[in-house]
Scaffold this active site. Structure first.
Site, short mmCIF file in Angstrom:
data_model
loop_
_atom_site.label_atom_id
_atom_site.label_comp_id
_atom_site.label_asym_id
_atom_site.label_seq_id
_atom_site.Cartn_x
_atom_site.Cartn_y
_atom_site.Cartn_z
CB SER A 252 -0.96 0.02 1.19
OG SER A 252 -0.01 0.07 2.36
CE LYS A 253 -2.62 6.27 -2.27
NZ LYS A 253 -3.10 6.77 -3.53
NE ARG A 254 -2.40 6.29 5.11
CZ ARG A 254 -3.78 6.12 5.19
NH1 ARG A 254 -4.31 5.10 5.93
NH2 ARG A 254 -4.72 7.07 5.12
CE LYS A 255 1.74 -0.30 7.25
NZ LYS A 255 0.95 -1.44 7.52
CG ASN A 256 6.96 -0.38 0.14
OD1 ASN A 256 8.06 -0.10 0.14
ND2 ASN A 256 6.68 -1.72 0.47
#
Ligand code: GLU
Length: 493
Positions: A252-256
């Site tokens: 997910s773009k929150r983490k990567n």
């Protein structure tokens, strides 16, 4: 039989590394057997699909060397390859199912559907809505029909029992009919849902193998039933494991960063990115880590895909990228790559109008503009001390700015400024104070080129990534805090 595979991305948002990953496996599977690899654009969600996003899919996949034999931009004998241009086809097939008694018009309103679901819940029944739940008395149907009330077309589904799905990697999977709802096939605006469009297109485009992400497993029963209703053979299904963050959660773009454009902007080589994606759940027979697309294609065997969730680890990718830079590029080629990437005149011409005002000697140029050709800024939490916004207010400003920028469709100077000003105004913060932490996140210092111009030039991917990075440096945002911030953000005017 010619092997035909496809990817069917939806053109919403940034081009995703997951799309490239699925494309890579479809391409290798088809080409290795002298088959064809098709690109179809699933743009039935008209509210969210954009032409820019479609173009970004084309550009980024091509940049990676993952080209297709048929698609909206290259044509082919099974076109059109954009679902929005095939509306009439889906309608006709949906009507066909009604005629055969496999689908029905449903006049239920949203409120009625909610009430029906609530009713099941209250009785403690865990199952999907079935055709008999949705049925209305004949005269009521006639009344709504006469009043031209909106309707959808839904498929009939079995009430209970099991359905078996064959998967090339997973063998026979058993799923429960009870959990499968009377899926909408055609929406009230005449647009098909994914399920109908996907099955009709895969059939008409003579797709033989569907290699897609495992998040689609639960849709397989509906698809299987649709193939049966139409009397068509179903392509072979192969659900590939989802890419995961290092903490095993779904990528997910929150983490990567998940956008291919981000990796391009960061200066990853397309060869390295393809190589790394090729290692996601797959390995060469000799287990070597570095291989080219051509080598992968020659050795490709779908049975070598392992189902454990592959971890997309940016550090590992960087290591591999370094190998490619050192081992595969001559200095001449490296110089060319650097030029193509950012050290080119076009890019410089975007920066110059802002730099020219500020430099006294040519040697001031590189230090002033280095952040335009950098990855993350060499900043620390302390870099933000001394600003008017502190602690909570500081993280709040950065987080709100990030959310606003994530939803910004039109990435150009004035739109970015307007978006940022709205947030600052509704937080009751002076624009200058609101911009200060952004300056540090984006350029590493407040003494720089206008942060709005800088973000416009850097582009959405790198700008957002730098703000995310700054938020992490400031201690990250805990789940609890995130909830609070989300609430506050939703209350901004
Ligand atoms: N539009 C779907 C996606 O983007 C396609 C899924 C499929 O391949 O069936 O994931």
């Amino acid at each position: 039989m010619t092997i035909r595979t496809r990817i069917a991305p939806s053109p919403t948002g940034d081009p995703h590394v997951g799309t490239a990953y699925i494309a890579l496996f479809n391409l290798c599977f088809a080409r290795q057997q002298e088959g064809k690899f098709v690109l179809r654009i699933e743009d039935t969600d008209q509210g969210r699909s954009t032409a820019e996003s479609e173009q970004a899919i084309f550009d980024s996949l091509r940049w990676m060397g993952l080209d297709w034999d048929e698609g909206p931009d290259v044509g082919g004998e099974f076109g059109p390859y954009r679902q929005s241009e095939r509306k009439e086809i889906y309608k006709e097939y949906a009507e066909r199912l009604i005629e055969k008694g496999h689908a029905f018009r449903c006049y239920r309103t949203t409120e009625e559907l909610d009430a029906l679901r609530q009713g099941l819940k209250e009785q403690g029944i865990n199952r999907a809505l079935k055709p008999y739940d949705l049925e209305l008395p004949k005269d009521e149907v006639a009344k709504r029909e006469a009043a031209n009330a909106p309707y959808v077309i839904r498929m009939k589904v079995p009430v209970d029992g099991k359905v078996e799905i064959e998967d090339m990697l997973r063998g026979t999977m058993e799923l429960d009919w009870a959990l499968v709802d009377a899926q909408i096939l055609l929406k009230s605006d005449g647009m098909p849902t994914y399920h109908l469009a996907n099955v009709v297109d895969d059939h008409l485009m003579q797709i033989t193998h569907v290699l897609r992400g495992e998040e689609w497993i639960n849709s397989a029963p509906k698809h299987k039933l649709l193939y049966e209703y139409f009397g068509w053979d179903m392509p072979q299904l192969c659900h590939l494991p989802l890419l995961r963050n290092p903490d095993k959660s779904k990528l997910s773009k929150r983490k990567n960063p998940t956008s291919i454009l981000y990796y391009q902007r960061m200066g990853y080589l397309p060869e390295a990115l393809v190589n790394y994606l090729g290692r996601m759940g797959w390995s060469m027979p000799d287990e070597r880590e570095k291989f080219s697309l051509q080598e992968m294609l020659e050795q490709f065997d779908i049975q070598r895909v392992s189902l454990g969730g592959p971890i997309f680890d940016v550090e590992k990718l960087s290591w591999l990228n370094g190998l490619w830079i050192r081992e595969d590029l001559s200095q001449e080629q490296l110089a060319e790559r650097l030029q193509q990437w950012a050290l080119n005149k076009d890019y410089m011409m975007q920066i110059l109008p802002h730099a020219q005002q500020r430099i006294e000697t040519l040697s001031d140029f590189i230090p002033l503009t280095a952040f335009f050709a950098s990855g993350m800024m060499p900043i620390k939490a302390e870099s933000f001390t001394g600003l008017t916004l502190k602690d909570e207010a500081l993280t709040e400003a950065l987080q709100f700015a990030l959310w606003k920028l994530e939803s910004l469709r039109n990435w150009e100077r004035d739109a970015i400024f307007a978006a940022m000003k709205t947030v600052a105004d509704s937080m009751g913060v002076k624009v200058k104070d609101f911009f200060a932490p952004l300056f540090i996140a984006i350029a590493g210092t407040t003494a720089s080129i206008s942060v709005i111009d800088s973000m416009a030039i850097l582009g959405p991917d790198l700008s957002r990534a730098r703000i995310r990075y700054a938020l992490d440096l400031l201690g990250g945002v805990s789940k609890k805090k995130l909830k609070k911030l989300e609430k506050a953000y939703s209350q901004l005017d």
